[in-house]
Structure formats: C-alpha cells, structure tokens
Design an enzyme around this catalytic site. Structure first.
Site, mmCIF file in Angstrom:
data_model
loop_
_atom_site.group_PDB
_atom_site.id
_atom_site.type_symbol
_atom_site.label_atom_id
_atom_site.label_comp_id
_atom_site.label_asym_id
_atom_site.label_seq_id
_atom_site.Cartn_x
_atom_site.Cartn_y
_atom_site.Cartn_z
ATOM 1 N N ASP A 89 44.492 136.909 -15.426
ATOM 2 C CA ASP A 89 45.487 136.593 -16.449
ATOM 3 C C ASP A 89 46.417 137.796 -16.557
ATOM 4 O O ASP A 89 45.950 138.937 -16.545
ATOM 5 C CB ASP A 89 44.824 136.386 -17.816
ATOM 6 N N HIS A 146 39.068 137.957 -10.385
ATOM 7 C CA HIS A 146 38.387 136.966 -9.555
ATOM 8 C C HIS A 146 39.011 136.918 -8.159
ATOM 9 O O HIS A 146 40.073 137.493 -7.918
ATOM 10 C CB HIS A 146 38.455 135.598 -10.229
ATOM 11 N N SER A 249 44.828 147.183 -17.186
ATOM 12 C CA SER A 249 45.505 147.879 -16.104
ATOM 13 C C SER A 249 46.212 146.907 -15.174
ATOM 14 O O SER A 249 46.747 145.900 -15.611
ATOM 15 C CB SER A 249 44.533 148.760 -15.336
#
EC number: 4.1.1.65
Length: 283
Positions: A89, A146, A249
C-alpha cells in the site's frame, strides 16, 4: 523547491541514528499505559482505518511495533489476476525504464543501479535497460511487503547508510537518497529474469525485516546472505508476505528484463497504489 530545502536542512544537523534508536526503544515498550497512548495518538493523527486490521482493538497489541506491522484481513486486499501485482500500500514516487543504468529519483535527480545495490558492475549490467518502480509507504499505510510475482529467493544484501527521511520533499532535495540510506536489497529469479526488491530505511524506521530472516540487525558493515543452498523450497508465491518495515519507508522494485515488463498505464508518479492491484503485464 525553497520550502523543500527548508524542510530538509535540519536532517543534515540532527543525530538521525540516535533519534531512530530512541524511537525504536519506545516502539518496543510493553507498558500498557505508554503503548496504548502511542497507538491511540498515532491512529488519531494519521486516521488509520482499524476496521481493515485482523486485530481491530488497538489495546490488543503488545507494543507499538506490533500495531504498526499489523496484519490485514485477507478480504481487504484481494489479489488481482495480473501478471505483476502491487507489493504494498502506498503511492508511486517514480516509475519507468532504467536508462543506461540510471534510475530517476525526482525531477532532475538520478542514481545508479550499482550505487543502489552496492554491487559490482557485472551484476548492475543486468539491469542497465530494465524497469523500475519506487513505492513510498506513508505512516498510515499497511507496512508489510508482499511478492509482486512468483519468484525464487537467491540472496540478500544489507547495506548500511544514512537515515534521511524518504518523504517526497526530501527525495526532491537530497541527491541519490535511496543509494545513501540504509537498505536491504533482496535478489530473486523470476520467469522473466532477475528481480530485486530494495527496502529502504529512513529516520525512525526501527527495523527492516523479512519473513525468512526476521529483523535484520543494524550494522556498520555491509553483509551478504546467500540462499542458494540454504532453503529446500525457495519459491515465494505471488501475494505472499516477504518483509516489513517497523515504521514507514520506501520499496524500489527492479526488473532486469525491461522489454518484458509493461507497466499499467494508470500508474504515474503520485498515483495511489494498493497491495494486490494490477501493476504490470508480461509481454
């Protein structure tokens, strides 16, 4: 630009590693009153949607870090059928072709694959005409990373460095930011050739970790981890968790075979992205 410089200048003066260590200490504190205070105020400040969290009750987390790397309900991030899916995200900082081994950081600012990966010229040469995407994770975002595609784990390199903020204003000011900050470069083999996922540290990022290693210990020395014979099953499937940030980050995704990757046309610098959404097709 002048505002960006004013925002960034203090980062050259403050003890970034010391502040990060202190933030990491408090993020691991398990005192109920303190950790609940930190979590409650973070949710309020950044408008975090806890309805997506696997554990919705903020008080159920043992410490702030456990809250920060919270798991989401699987139904909140369904995986598309795209050849390459978004691994996080966040939002797109930059995306496009690697030109003669150079990646665009921000308008007018570039850095090289070799600098980013802290590798020899032979390895960097594989990516000289590749494709890349830089993905920024804001504080309110889900902070697990992921796999964008099925891949075989090959190796990992921990690269020590600075801890500048990676917020957009800083990327527009600090030269070669992602090649200067602490980072973890993870090398994979895919059906279209080599792929690297670089997890970039920043101010108050307490730790970077992977699903097979756990937290990677901060060091002053470059460290390489070879997985060529360590695991019997090194294939990590698309959508599977591969890592996490303890505070936010950036992830830089690189594909060596640039001719095979066609980015989704809707993905431009500044675009919001979400885990599992289409990112590219393989041509």
């Amino acid at each position: 630009m002048f505002r960006d410089v004013l925002k960034t200048l203090p980062q050259y003066l403050i003890p970034k590693h010391g502040i990060t260590a202190l933030a990491g200490y408090f993020a691991d504190v398990r005192n109920p009153r303190l950790k609940n205070f930190l979590i409650r105020n973070f949710i309020r400040k950044f408008d975090v949607d806890m309805s997506e969290a696997l554990i919705e009750d903020p008080k159920s987390y043992d410490c702030f870090n456990d809250f920060f790397i919270r798991h989401l309900k699987p139904e909140c991030r369904p995986l598309s059928q795209s050849d390459v899916i978004c691994p996080v995200d966040g939002c797109i900082s930059e995306i496009g072709k690697i030109e003669r081994g150079q990646l665009l950081q921000a308008k007018g600012k570039y850095y090289s694959v070799q600098e980013l990966l802290a590798c020899d010229g032979q390895l960097a040469e594989q990516f000289v005409q590749g494709q890349f995407a830089t993905l920024y994770l804001s504080p309110k975002d889900y902070h697990r990373v992921h796999m964008p595609i099925d891949a075989e784990l090959v190796s990992m390199t921990y690269i020590p460095g600075a801890l500048f903020s990676v917020q957009p204003a800083t990327t527009r000011v600090v030269p070669k930011l992602f090649a200067r900050n602490e980072r973890l470069a993870i090398f994979f083999k895919t059906k279209i050739g080599p792929m690297v996922m670089v997890m970039v540290g920043a101010t108050i990022v307490g730790a970077i970790g992977t699903s097979w290693h756990g937290d990677v210990k901060r060091s002053k020395k470059l460290e390489r981890f070879d997985y060529s014979e360590q695991f019997s099953d090194k294939i990590i499937s698309q959508g599977s968790e591969m890592g996490y940030f303890k505070l936010g980050s950036t992830v830089v995704l690189l594909f060596a075979n640039g001719e095979k990757i066609q980015w989704d046309k809707e993905l431009l610098a500044g675009s919001k992205v979400q885990l599992g959404k289409p990112m590219a097709i393989i041509t």
